[in-house]
Design a protein around this motif. Structure first.
Motif, PDB file in Angstrom:
ATOM      1  N   ARG A 104      44.245  33.443  38.080  1.00  0.00           N
ATOM      2  CA  ARG A 104      43.020  32.803  37.608  1.00  0.00           C
ATOM      3  C   ARG A 104      42.375  33.703  36.577  1.00  0.00           C
ATOM      4  O   ARG A 104      41.406  34.407  36.850  1.00  0.00           O
ATOM      5  N   PRO A 105      42.944  33.728  35.369  1.00  0.00           N
ATOM      6  CA  PRO A 105      42.372  34.574  34.334  1.00  0.00           C
ATOM      7  C   PRO A 105      41.036  33.995  33.868  1.00  0.00           C
ATOM      8  O   PRO A 105      40.688  32.867  34.199  1.00  0.00           O
ATOM      9  N   GLY A 106      40.321  34.763  33.098  1.00  0.00           N
ATOM     10  CA  GLY A 106      39.014  34.309  32.627  1.00  0.00           C
ATOM     11  C   GLY A 106      37.940  34.763  33.578  1.00  0.00           C
ATOM     12  O   GLY A 106      38.224  35.332  34.632  1.00  0.00           O
ATOM     13  N   GLY A 107      36.692  34.538  33.200  1.00  0.00           N
ATOM     14  CA  GLY A 107      35.590  35.018  34.029  1.00  0.00           C
ATOM     15  C   GLY A 107      35.486  36.527  33.954  1.00  0.00           C
ATOM     16  O   GLY A 107      35.694  37.119  32.903  1.00  0.00           O
ATOM     17  N   ARG A 108      35.227  37.138  35.088  1.00  0.00           N
ATOM     18  CA  ARG A 108      35.088  38.590  35.093  1.00  0.00           C
ATOM     19  C   ARG A 108      36.419  39.251  34.781  1.00  0.00           C
ATOM     20  O   ARG A 108      37.472  38.745  35.171  1.00  0.00           O
ATOM     21  N   PRO A 109      36.378  40.404  34.097  1.00  0.00           N
ATOM     22  CA  PRO A 109      37.640  41.099  33.829  1.00  0.00           C
ATOM     23  C   PRO A 109      38.332  41.530  35.123  1.00  0.00           C
ATOM     24  O   PRO A 109      37.673  41.768  36.140  1.00  0.00           O
ATOM     25  N   ALA A 110      39.662  41.622  35.036  1.00  0.00           N
ATOM     26  CA  ALA A 110      40.469  41.907  36.225  1.00  0.00           C
ATOM     27  C   ALA A 110      40.024  43.209  36.893  1.00  0.00           C
ATOM     28  O   ALA A 110      39.890  43.269  38.126  1.00  0.00           O
ATOM     29  N   ALA A 115      37.716  46.108  41.452  1.00  0.00           N
ATOM     30  CA  ALA A 115      36.738  47.102  41.885  1.00  0.00           C
ATOM     31  C   ALA A 115      35.773  46.508  42.904  1.00  0.00           C
ATOM     32  O   ALA A 115      35.422  47.142  43.899  1.00  0.00           O
ATOM     33  N   ARG A 116      35.370  45.253  42.648  1.00  0.00           N
ATOM     34  CA  ARG A 116      34.453  44.600  43.594  1.00  0.00           C
ATOM     35  C   ARG A 116      35.098  44.455  44.966  1.00  0.00           C
ATOM     36  O   ARG A 116      34.471  44.659  45.993  1.00  0.00           O
ATOM     37  N   ALA A 117      36.388  44.080  44.960  1.00  0.00           N
ATOM     38  CA  ALA A 117      37.090  43.909  46.234  1.00  0.00           C
ATOM     39  C   ALA A 117      37.127  45.225  47.006  1.00  0.00           C
ATOM     40  O   ALA A 117      36.876  45.262  48.214  1.00  0.00           O
ATOM     41  N   TYR A 118      37.386  46.329  46.298  1.00  0.00           N
ATOM     42  CA  TYR A 118      37.430  47.633  46.966  1.00  0.00           C
ATOM     43  C   TYR A 118      36.025  48.096  47.368  1.00  0.00           C
ATOM     44  O   TYR A 118      35.861  48.773  48.372  1.00  0.00           O
ATOM     45  N   ASP A 119      35.014  47.727  46.569  1.00  0.00           N
ATOM     46  CA  ASP A 119      33.641  48.123  46.922  1.00  0.00           C
ATOM     47  C   ASP A 119      33.221  47.472  48.234  1.00  0.00           C
ATOM     48  O   ASP A 119      32.528  48.079  49.047  1.00  0.00           O
ATOM     49  N   VAL A 120      33.629  46.222  48.410  1.00  0.00           N
ATOM     50  CA  VAL A 120      33.254  45.502  49.625  1.00  0.00           C
ATOM     51  C   VAL A 120      34.045  46.031  50.825  1.00  0.00           C
ATOM     52  O   VAL A 120      33.541  46.109  51.933  1.00  0.00           O
ATOM     53  N   GLU A 139      42.642  45.380  59.224  1.00  0.00           N
ATOM     54  CA  GLU A 139      42.857  45.688  57.805  1.00  0.00           C
ATOM     55  C   GLU A 139      43.484  44.501  57.077  1.00  0.00           C
ATOM     56  O   GLU A 139      43.171  44.237  55.913  1.00  0.00           O
ATOM     57  N   ARG A 140      44.346  43.794  57.795  1.00  0.00           N
ATOM     58  CA  ARG A 140      44.951  42.597  57.184  1.00  0.00           C
ATOM     59  C   ARG A 140      43.881  41.546  56.910  1.00  0.00           C
ATOM     60  O   ARG A 140      43.890  40.895  55.868  1.00  0.00           O
ATOM     61  N   LYS A 141      42.967  41.375  57.868  1.00  0.00           N
ATOM     62  CA  LYS A 141      41.837  40.457  57.663  1.00  0.00           C
ATOM     63  C   LYS A 141      41.055  40.851  56.413  1.00  0.00           C
ATOM     64  O   LYS A 141      40.706  40.026  55.584  1.00  0.00           O
ATOM     65  N   MET A 142      40.755  42.172  56.321  1.00  0.00           N
ATOM     66  CA  MET A 142      39.983  42.660  55.176  1.00  0.00           C
ATOM     67  C   MET A 142      40.727  42.379  53.877  1.00  0.00           C
ATOM     68  O   MET A 142      40.139  41.922  52.894  1.00  0.00           O
ATOM     69  N   LEU A 143      42.028  42.669  53.894  1.00  0.00           N
ATOM     70  CA  LEU A 143      42.824  42.470  52.679  1.00  0.00           C
ATOM     71  C   LEU A 143      42.840  40.993  52.291  1.00  0.00           C
ATOM     72  O   LEU A 143      42.711  40.639  51.115  1.00  0.00           O
ATOM     73  N   SER A 144      42.980  40.147  53.293  1.00  0.00           N
ATOM     74  CA  SER A 144      43.010  38.707  53.029  1.00  0.00           C
ATOM     75  C   SER A 144      41.707  38.259  52.354  1.00  0.00           C
ATOM     76  O   SER A 144      41.718  37.472  51.403  1.00  0.00           O
ATOM     77  N   ILE A 145      40.571  38.798  52.835  1.00  0.00           N
ATOM     78  CA  ILE A 145      39.284  38.419  52.245  1.00  0.00           C
ATOM     79  C   ILE A 145      39.114  39.081  50.872  1.00  0.00           C
ATOM     80  O   ILE A 145      38.647  38.463  49.923  1.00  0.00           O
ATOM     81  N   ALA A 146      39.538  40.361  50.781  1.00  0.00           N
ATOM     82  CA  ALA A 146      39.433  41.072  49.504  1.00  0.00           C
ATOM     83  C   ALA A 146      40.224  40.344  48.419  1.00  0.00           C
ATOM     84  O   ALA A 146      39.791  40.220  47.276  1.00  0.00           O
ATOM     85  N   ARG A 147      41.391  39.849  48.803  1.00  0.00           N
ATOM     86  CA  ARG A 147      42.248  39.147  47.851  1.00  0.00           C
ATOM     87  C   ARG A 147      41.593  37.845  47.402  1.00  0.00           C
ATOM     88  O   ARG A 147      41.613  37.494  46.229  1.00  0.00           O
ATOM     89  N   ALA A 148      40.983  37.130  48.377  1.00  0.00           N
ATOM     90  CA  ALA A 148      40.282  35.895  48.012  1.00  0.00           C
ATOM     91  C   ALA A 148      39.106  36.212  47.090  1.00  0.00           C
ATOM     92  O   ALA A 148      38.797  35.448  46.172  1.00  0.00           O
ATOM     93  N   LEU A 149      38.493  37.380  47.302  1.00  0.00           N
ATOM     94  CA  LEU A 149      37.354  37.781  46.471  1.00  0.00           C
ATOM     95  C   LEU A 149      37.807  38.110  45.051  1.00  0.00           C
ATOM     96  O   LEU A 149      37.077  37.875  44.082  1.00  0.00           O
ATOM     97  N   ALA A 150      39.026  38.662  44.930  1.00  0.00           N
ATOM     98  CA  ALA A 150      39.551  39.020  43.612  1.00  0.00           C
ATOM     99  C   ALA A 150      39.838  37.791  42.763  1.00  0.00           C
ATOM    100  O   ALA A 150      40.069  37.900  41.564  1.00  0.00           O
ATOM    101  N   LEU A 151      39.843  36.626  43.395  1.00  0.00           N
ATOM    102  CA  LEU A 151      39.998  35.376  42.641  1.00  0.00           C
ATOM    103  C   LEU A 151      38.718  35.079  41.862  1.00  0.00           C
ATOM    104  O   LEU A 151      38.687  34.177  41.043  1.00  0.00           O
ATOM    105  N   ASP A 152      37.668  35.868  42.104  1.00  0.00           N
ATOM    106  CA  ASP A 152      36.354  35.647  41.506  1.00  0.00           C
ATOM    107  C   ASP A 152      35.844  34.264  41.893  1.00  0.00           C
ATOM    108  O   ASP A 152      35.544  33.431  41.040  1.00  0.00           O
ATOM    109  N   PRO A 153      35.757  34.008  43.200  1.00  0.00           N
ATOM    110  CA  PRO A 153      35.514  32.638  43.642  1.00  0.00           C
ATOM    111  C   PRO A 153      34.056  32.210  43.500  1.00  0.00           C
ATOM    112  O   PRO A 153      33.146  33.030  43.604  1.00  0.00           O
ATOM    113  N   ALA A 154      33.872  30.921  43.239  1.00  0.00           N
ATOM    114  CA  ALA A 154      32.540  30.332  43.300  1.00  0.00           C
ATOM    115  C   ALA A 154      32.267  29.879  44.726  1.00  0.00           C
ATOM    116  O   ALA A 154      31.131  29.725  45.136  1.00  0.00           O
TER     117      ALA A 154
END
Lengths: 235, 315
Positions: A104-110, A115-120, A139-154
């Motif tokens: 999902r390119p576009g929006g916030r830079p990769a 960085a946001r995913a790691y900050d959270v 940790e798997r739960k966290m990664l799963s959520i971090a990954r969804a966050l990296a999509l820059d979701p609305a």
């Protein structure tokens, strides 16, 4: 942001969701509470396009998304962290988080999204080069959520994020979800237990046998002793 | 560390082999180079994306026949043009074939690719006027980089300029594939192999990426096929036959599909082994069956897994 209107979903011949209506506005954390088998996961999977509603409408930011393929729904900014986490074991933690920045390119830079995913989830930073199979359940739960966050979701769909975790890690994950909520996306969080509903939840839906039986503020539940059995709280 | 040293030694050996005065061994390696390129493609489909094709020989044959048609019918002798044409033909054919195949996974995908491979075999076999039927088509000696090299006899041509040409194409193919696997495309393909439904929820268009992998695999197959037919000077329908596809899968398992260099090692070892075993016994297929069984049961990660056991075994 997200609106379901009278959504009916069948899985094979079983009528799983009956006229489910639900809304989540930007910045809101909406909880969907119900027992196992009540239809929480089915609701989230219907939003994500894995299941096609037989009736009703699902709209995202006013646009209908019912019937779109799953990847197209993700590309519109819907992040999904399923209950079973489904972390890619062969990919490293860093690659897991990086993947949605490409899809999902576009929006916030990769870089900012990562960085946001790691900050959270600062704990994941130390595991960046580890394989997905070398993580604990939490940790798997966290990664799963971090990954969804990296999509820059609305809109972020979290299915039972606290289920099966050690009590020690639950408050930590709760804080992370609060941090995500402050970043501004609409969040729909499914939980089978009212004790797992964060105190900062904006609104609450109670689902039972595929029907929404309560919609309102958490404190309004007090006047509904009939729901206590469902949500697991002595009211 | 040991793997890197072995790899460097192998590269040096390949570079120096033609100078060692072993023309037989040198010509033996030529098909291995062609196969190695085709297998790099097949492994993008299997090792990276998780789709096992039993019809990859279709594209090897497509490349072989492209070389035959261009050199013996159309008078195009430049090998660079032949390779580009083989790649382009592969894209044209793999597009529609892939569109049908990637709608399915696992055994259904395998059977569909097998079916398309056999369709192409039947076409090559039956359309005598176009393809020469069971006699196949001649592949004339190509011109390398615009230099005809007509003063060289066939052995000198094959063990000299053509050997290095094929080795260079293989090196280039490996570099391109390495970049592809490390790219976002490769990352998406690996996520699809692990869990397609989950990859989809992260915005990976599973079908489109599978198609991309299929087409890239076909291009590598056709380029490998075009190089494969130059030493024999012949493109025949057996190139597309299902046993040829089976051999490709065998080479991949032998070399190890979860290592980048598994396909290359598999191709070289298969060719050398086949040569040895065939000279010993006419029951070489029997022996190869036994070897395949041993590899699958005891060395599921292939020879590369033995050399480079660092990574955890594939689940």
């Amino acid at each position: 942001m997200l609106a379901l209107r009278d959504v009916d979903v069948y899985i094979q011949a079983s009528h799983i969701l009956r006229k489910v209506s639900l809304e989540a506005a930007p910045g809101e954390l909406v909880c969907l509470v119900g027992r196992n088998g009540a239809g929480k996961t089915t609701t989230l999977r219907a939003v994500m396009g894995y299941l096609r509603p037989a009736g009703g409408t699902i709209t995202l930011a006013g646009q209908p998304i019912g019937g779109l393929p799953t990847h197209a729904i993700a590309a519109r900014g819907v992040g999904y962290a399923p209950e079973e986490s489904a972390v890619f074991g062969d990919l490293t933690v860093a690659e897991n988080i990086e993947l949605p920045t490409w899809t999902r390119p576009g929006g916030r830079p990769a870089a900012e999204r990562v960085a946001r995913a790691y900050d959270v989830f600062p704990r994941l930073r130390g595991f960046a080069t580890r394989g997905g199979t070398q993580l604990s359940g939490g940790e798997r739960k966290m990664l799963s959520i971090a990954r969804a966050l990296a999509l820059d979701p609305a809109l972020l769909l979290l299915d039972e994020p606290f289920e099966g975790l050690s009590p020690a890690i639950i408050p930590q994950l709760g804080e992370s979800i609060a941090a995500i909520a402050r970043l501004g996306p609409a969040i729909v969080l499914a939980a089978s237990n009212i004790h797992h509903v964060p105190v900062y939840a904006s609104r609450l839906y109670v689902i039972e046998r595929g029907e929404i039986v309560f919609a309102g503020l958490p404190q309004d539940l007090r006047g509904r002793p009939d729901l206590a059995r469902i949500v697991g709280q002595a009211l | 560390m040991i793997v890197r040293a072995l790899g460097l030694a192998a590269c040096a050996a390949l570079l120096l082999l033609p100078l060692a005065g072993l023309p037989y061994t040198t010509t033996l390696l030529l098909p291995a180079f062609g196969y190695a390129i085709a297998l790099l493609g097949l492994n993008l489909l299997f090792g990276t994306t998780g789709l096992l094709s039993f019809g990859h020989a279709l594209f090897v044959a497509l490349g072989g026949y492209t070389a035959a048609v261009l050199t013996s019918r159309l008078g195009v002798r430049s090998l660079e043009i032949v390779l580009l044409a083989a790649a382009a033909t592969a894209v044209v054919v793999a597009g529609p074939v892939g569109l049908v195949c990637v709608r399915y996974v696992k055994i259904y995908f395998g059977m569909l690719t097998l079916a398309f491979g056999m369709l192409f075999y039947s076409f090559l076999y039956k359309f005598y006027a176009l393809t020469g039927g069971d006699e196949g088509m001649r592949v004339l000696r190509p011109v390398l980089l615009g230099r005809p090299l007509e003063h060289l006899d066939t052995v000198a041509f094959l063990t000299g300029p053509f050997y290095y040409y094929a080795l260079a194409v293989l090196t280039l193919a490996a570099l391109v594939m390495r970049r592809l696997v490390a790219s976002p495309l490769g990352l998406s393909l690996r996520s699809i192999r692990e869990n397609a439904a989950k990859a989809e929820s992260l915005g990976v268009s599973v079908r489109r990426y599978r198609l991309a992998a299929f087409v890239v695999a076909a291009v590598f197959g056709a380029v490998g096929g075009a190089l494969l037919v130059v030493p024999t000077g012949l493109a025949d329908p057996l190139l597309a036959y299902w046993t040829h596809s089976g051999n490709l899968v065998f080479m991949l398992l032998l070399g190890g599909f979860d290592h980048f260099f598994g396909p290359v090692l598999g191709a070289v070892v298969f060719i050398l082994l086949q040569d040895q075993v065939m000279s010993l016994t006419s029951y070489w297929r029997f022996l190869f069956g036994a070897i395949l069984a041993v590899v699958v049961i005891f060395f599921p990660r292939g020879l590369m897994g033995l050399l480079d056991p660092r990574r955890a075994p594939a689940p």
